[in-house]
Design an enzyme around this catalytic site. Structure first.
Site, PDB file in Angstrom:
ATOM      1  N   ARG A  16      -1.867 -29.995 -16.720  1.00 22.70           N
ATOM      2  CA  ARG A  16      -2.705 -28.839 -16.884  1.00 22.70           C
ATOM      3  C   ARG A  16      -3.060 -28.294 -17.903  1.00 22.70           C
ATOM      4  O   ARG A  16      -2.460 -27.313 -18.563  1.00 22.70           O
ATOM      5  CB  ARG A  16      -2.707 -27.141 -15.802  1.00 22.70           C
ATOM      6  CG  ARG A  16      -3.402 -26.189 -15.391  1.00 22.70           C
ATOM      7  CD  ARG A  16      -3.088 -25.581 -14.707  1.00 22.70           C
ATOM      8  NE  ARG A  16      -4.085 -24.342 -14.656  1.00 22.70           N
ATOM      9  CZ  ARG A  16      -3.320 -23.213 -14.718  1.00 22.70           C
ATOM     10  NH1 ARG A  16      -2.513 -23.440 -14.475  1.00 22.70           N
ATOM     11  NH2 ARG A  16      -4.327 -21.940 -15.394  1.00 22.70           N
TER      12      ARG A  16
ATOM     13  N   HIS B 291      -8.782 -20.129 -19.139  1.00 18.11           N
ATOM     14  CA  HIS B 291      -7.736 -19.032 -19.771  1.00 18.11           C
ATOM     15  C   HIS B 291      -8.188 -18.136 -20.812  1.00 18.11           C
ATOM     16  O   HIS B 291      -7.612 -18.037 -21.464  1.00 18.11           O
ATOM     17  CB  HIS B 291      -7.154 -19.796 -19.767  1.00 18.11           C
ATOM     18  CG  HIS B 291      -5.729 -19.721 -19.945  1.00 18.11           C
ATOM     19  ND1 HIS B 291      -4.733 -19.924 -18.895  1.00 18.11           N
ATOM     20  CD2 HIS B 291      -4.726 -18.571 -19.772  1.00 18.11           C
ATOM     21  CE1 HIS B 291      -3.770 -19.573 -18.510  1.00 18.11           C
ATOM     22  NE2 HIS B 291      -3.630 -18.300 -19.580  1.00 18.11           N
TER      23      HIS B 291
ATOM     24  N   GLU C 126      -5.998 -16.728 -12.942  1.00 14.97           N
ATOM     25  CA  GLU C 126      -5.670 -15.201 -13.499  1.00 14.97           C
ATOM     26  C   GLU C 126      -6.724 -14.129 -13.577  1.00 14.97           C
ATOM     27  O   GLU C 126      -6.615 -13.454 -14.608  1.00 14.97           O
ATOM     28  CB  GLU C 126      -4.336 -14.873 -14.053  1.00 14.97           C
ATOM     29  CG  GLU C 126      -2.991 -16.065 -13.888  1.00 14.97           C
ATOM     30  CD  GLU C 126      -2.313 -15.328 -14.992  1.00 14.97           C
ATOM     31  OE1 GLU C 126      -1.784 -14.788 -15.700  1.00 14.97           O
ATOM     32  OE2 GLU C 126      -0.724 -16.308 -14.085  1.00 14.97           O
TER      33      GLU C 126
ATOM     34  N   ASN D  11      -0.013 -19.017  -9.368  1.00 17.05           N
ATOM     35  CA  ASN D  11       1.252 -18.825 -10.245  1.00 17.05           C
ATOM     36  C   ASN D  11       2.433 -17.699  -9.610  1.00 17.05           C
ATOM     37  O   ASN D  11       1.306 -16.736  -9.598  1.00 17.05           O
ATOM     38  CB  ASN D  11       0.068 -18.117 -11.653  1.00 17.05           C
ATOM     39  CG  ASN D  11      -0.975 -19.306 -12.412  1.00 17.05           C
ATOM     40  OD1 ASN D  11      -1.117 -19.969 -11.495  1.00 17.05           O
ATOM     41  ND2 ASN D  11      -2.066 -19.197 -13.184  1.00 17.05           N
TER      42      ASN D  11
ATOM     43  N   TYR E  28       5.471 -15.918 -10.023  1.00 11.38           N
ATOM     44  CA  TYR E  28       6.708 -15.350 -11.404  1.00 11.38           C
ATOM     45  C   TYR E  28       8.278 -14.941 -11.123  1.00 11.38           C
ATOM     46  O   TYR E  28       9.338 -15.330 -10.838  1.00 11.38           O
ATOM     47  CB  TYR E  28       6.250 -15.107 -12.886  1.00 11.38           C
ATOM     48  CG  TYR E  28       5.687 -16.486 -14.218  1.00 11.38           C
ATOM     49  CD1 TYR E  28       6.146 -17.183 -14.042  1.00 11.38           C
ATOM     50  CD2 TYR E  28       3.977 -16.335 -13.963  1.00 11.38           C
ATOM     51  CE1 TYR E  28       5.690 -18.243 -15.075  1.00 11.38           C
ATOM     52  CE2 TYR E  28       3.658 -17.107 -14.215  1.00 11.38           C
ATOM     53  CZ  TYR E  28       4.485 -18.347 -14.821  1.00 11.38           C
ATOM     54  OH  TYR E  28       3.887 -18.945 -16.135  1.00 11.38           O
TER      55      TYR E  28
ATOM     56  N   GLU F 230       1.644 -22.638 -12.101  1.00 14.69           N
ATOM     57  CA  GLU F 230       2.338 -21.982 -13.178  1.00 14.69           C
ATOM     58  C   GLU F 230       3.856 -21.264 -12.055  1.00 14.69           C
ATOM     59  O   GLU F 230       3.753 -21.130 -11.353  1.00 14.69           O
ATOM     60  CB  GLU F 230       2.018 -21.139 -13.928  1.00 14.69           C
ATOM     61  CG  GLU F 230       0.726 -21.290 -14.906  1.00 14.69           C
ATOM     62  CD  GLU F 230       0.102 -20.483 -15.557  1.00 14.69           C
ATOM     63  OE1 GLU F 230       0.402 -18.852 -15.829  1.00 14.69           O
ATOM     64  OE2 GLU F 230      -0.336 -20.131 -16.230  1.00 14.69           O
TER      65      GLU F 230
HETATM   66  C1  BGC Z   1      -0.413 -16.754 -18.003  1.00 11.50           C
HETATM   67  C2  BGC Z   1      -0.079 -18.161 -18.908  1.00 11.50           C
HETATM   68  C3  BGC Z   1       1.269 -17.079 -19.069  1.00 11.50           C
HETATM   69  C4  BGC Z   1       2.779 -17.076 -18.103  1.00 11.50           C
HETATM   70  C5  BGC Z   1       3.863 -16.726 -18.805  1.00 11.50           C
HETATM   71  C6  BGC Z   1       0.820 -16.171 -17.126  1.00 11.50           C
HETATM   72  O1  BGC Z   1       0.477 -14.819 -16.824  1.00 11.50           O
HETATM   73  O2  BGC Z   1      -1.420 -17.740 -17.004  1.00 11.50           O
HETATM   74  O3  BGC Z   1      -0.758 -17.879 -19.738  1.00 11.50           O
HETATM   75  O4  BGC Z   1       1.906 -17.370 -20.633  1.00 11.50           O
HETATM   76  O5  BGC Z   1       2.411 -16.654 -17.371  1.00 11.50           O
HETATM   77  O6  BGC Z   1       3.274 -14.703 -19.363  1.00 11.50           O
END
Ligand code: BGC
Length: 455
Positions: free
Chosen positions: A75, A119, A165, A296, A298, A363
Site C-alpha cells: 500500500r 494521503h 484518514e 488504521n 494503533y 495500518e
Molecule cells: C498515518 C501515517 C502515520 C502513522 C503513524 C497514520 O496516522 O496514516 O501516515 O505515519 O499513522 O503515526
C-alpha cells in the site's frame, strides 16, 4: 499457531510524502506539506520530507525488500501534484511514469499494488488559490485527478483507497493545526466542512470507478479511516454511551455515510448547523460507496461521560465524551497505549456496526524513539506488538469479523509528520545519510508470519 485464511492479504504500507523525496523533481508541483514543513517549529526536529528515504530513486531496491519479506501487497500513495502539478489541468507524464514503473515492478514480483489516492498532499496551487478542501469544488477536482489515475493504472490495480484518514486530516489540519495546512481559527466548524467535502470526493470517485473502470475484474474501492478503541472508564451506562459516541465521531463520521448514506445520529443531533447536511442525491451516492472498510488502528483510549468543567470544552462534541490517552501501560514513545484486546474489540465493533462489509487493516504498527542503528535493528517491542496484535485480529476473525488483510505500518523508517525523524515505525532501518536499508528483527518476524500464514 493461529492460522489465517487462505488468500489472506499480507501487506505493508507507506505514503508518498513520508518516503518518496524528490520533492522538486520531474515536474512535480508543490503541496501543502512541502510548504508547511518550511514553517519554523512545525516539525519537532526541523526536518522535512524533501529527501526522506528517497524511495523515488530506490524503487528496485525497495521492491526487493518487499519481495524478500514475501509481501503479497504494498500500500503506497500517489502524490496528487506529481500527476497534476497545479492540482487540475495539465498532466505531468513523468509523474505518471514513476508510478507506472512502481506498479510494474510490484506486479513482476508478485506483489499486489494498493494505491491510496490521497494521503494529505493537497496541491499548493489549489490551497493557496481556492482554500483547498474548504472549497465546494474540491470533490470535483479530486474526482478529475482520480480519473487520470484510473485511466493510466486501472488495468493493473484492483484495490484502490481514495482517502487516507480523513478524520486525522480534518482534525489535525483544521482544528489542532499540527498538520498541514495548519489551520486553527475555526476549529468548531472547518473540520466538519472539510470532512463533508472529503466524503463527497470519495463518493464521486467511487461512482466514477464503478461506472467506467471497475469492469468485471472484481476491483474494489474504499477509504482508510483511523480510529483508536474507546474503552469506557466504568461500566456505567453513561460511560458506555460516551464511548459509543466517541467511536461514532471518529470512525462513524466516515463509515456511516459510506455504508448507510448519512452521518451517525449522534453527530447530527449535536453538531446541527455546524456540520453541512447531505442532499438526497448525495446520500444516494454515498450509500454503499465503500467496497471495504479500511481500518488504521494503533491504540486504545479511555473514554467517559464528561461532568462539570469537562463540559466547558470549546469543542462541542466534548459535551458528549471526554477521553484520555494516558491510561494503562505500556505506553510508547508517541504516548499511545497498546492493548491488543483493543484491536479485537475494534474489529468486532466494525463487524457489528457494518455487517457484511469486508475489513482490511490498512495500518497498524509500533513507534520507537530514534536510536543507534544497532539498537534500532533489534526492535523486540515491535515484534511483540505485531505478535500480540495479529493474535488479537485472529481472535476477532474467529468470532466472525470478516478481515481480509493486514498492512503493517510501515515498510521502512520514514518522515513521521510533526515528529520528523525523531521516532520510527519501520520494519527496515533507513540510514538517512547514505540511503542504506537494513531489515530489522520485525521484518524477519513478519516474513515468518507471511511464510506460515499465521502467528
Ligand atoms: C498515518 C501515517 C502515520 C502513522 C503513524 C497514520 O496516522 O496514516 O501516515 O505515519 O499513522 O503515526
Amino acid at each position: 499457531m493461529l492460522t489465517f485464511p487462505d488468500g489472506f492479504v499480507w501487506g505493508a504500507a507507506t505514503s508518498s510524502y513520508q518516503v518518496e523525496g524528490a520533492w522538486q523533481e520531474d515536474g512535480k508541483g508543490p503541496h501543502i506539506w512541502d510548504a508547511y514543513t518550511l514553517i519554523p517549529a512545525k516539525v519537532c526536529d526541523g526536518s522535512t520530507g524533501q529527501v526522506s528515504c528517497d524511495h523515488y530513486h530506490h524503487l528496485e531496491e525497495d521492491v526487493a525488500l518487499m519481495k524478500a519479506m514475501g509481501l503479497r501487497a504494498y500500500r503506497f500513495s500517489i502524490c496528487w501534484p506529481r500527476i497534476l502539478p497545479k492540482g487540475t489541468g495539465e498532466v505531468n507524464e513523468r509523474g505518471l511514469a514513476f508510478y507506472d514503473r512502481l506498479i510494474s515492478l510490484l506486479l513482476d514480483n508478485g506483489i499486489e499494488p494498493c494505491p491510496t489516492l490521497y494521503h494529505w498532499e493537497m496541491p499548493l496551487a489549489l490551497e493557496m488559490g481556492y482554500g483547498g478542501w474548504l472549497h465546494p469544488d474540491s470533490p470535483a477536482w479530486f474526482a478529475d485527478y482520480a480519473r487520470v489515475c484510473f485511466e493510466r493504472f486501472g488495468d493493473r490495480v484492483r484495490t484502490w483507497v481514495t482517502i487516507n484518514e480523513p478524520e486525522a486530516h480534518s482534525m489535525c489540519g483544521y482544528r489542532w493545526g499540527v498538520h498541514a495546512p495548519g489551520r486553527v481559527a475555526h476549529g468548531n466548524t472547518e473540520p466538519w466542512l472539510v470532512g463533508h467535502h472529503l466524503l463527497q470526493a470519495h463518493a464521486r470517485t467511487a461512482r466514477l470507478y464503478r461506472e467506467e473502470f471497475q469492469g468485471a475484474g472484481g476491483g474494489r474501492i474504499g477509504m482508510a479511516v483511523s480510529v483508536h478503541w474507546a474503552q469506557p472508564r466504568t461500566d456505567s451506562r453513561a460511560d458506555r454511551e460516551a464511548a459509543q459516541t466517541c467511536l461514532e465521531f471518529n470512525f462513524g463520521w466516515f463509515g456511516h455515510p459510506t455504508v448507510y448514506g448519512e452521518y451517525p445520529e449522534s453527530m447530527r443531533a449535536l453538531l446541527r448547523d455546524k456540520q453541512p447536511r447531505f442532499t438526497a442525491d448525495e446520500r444516494a451516492l454515498l450509500k454503499g460507496s465503500a467496497d471495504f472498510l479500511g481500518l488504521n488502528h494503533y491504540h486504545t483510549h479511555q473514554v467517559w461521560a464528561p461532568t462539570g468543567a469537562e463540559r466547558e470544552s470549546p469543542f462541542v462534541e466534548r459535551q458528549l465524551f471526554a477521553e484520555t490517552e494516558e491510561f494503562g501501560e505500556p505506553r510508547s514513545v508517541m504516548g499511545w497505549v497498546f492493548l491488543p484486546w483493543g484491536m479485537t474489540k475494534m474489529l468486532t465493533w466494525l463487524h457489528e456496526t457494518y455487517p457484511g462489509v469486508p475489513i482490511y487493516v490498512m495500518e497498524n504498527g509500533y513507534p520507537l524513539a530514534r536510536a543507534s542503528k544497532a539498537e534500532s535493528l533489534d526492535d523486540q517491542p515491535r515484534v511483540e506488538h505485531y505478535r500480540t496484535y495479529l493474535a488479537a485480529c485472529h481472535e476477532a476473525m474467529a468470532a466472525g469479523a470478516d478481515v481480509r488483510g493486514f498492512f503493517a505500518w510501515t515498510l521502512m523508517d520514514n518522515f513521521e509528520w510533526g515528529l520528523g525523524y525523531s521516532v520510527n515505525l519501520g520494519l527496515h532501518h533507513v540510514d538517512f545519510a547514505t540511503g542504506e536499508r537494513t531489515p530489522k528483527a520485525s521484518a524477519r518476524f513478519y516474513r515468518q508470519v507471511i511464510a506460515q500464514n499465521g502467528v
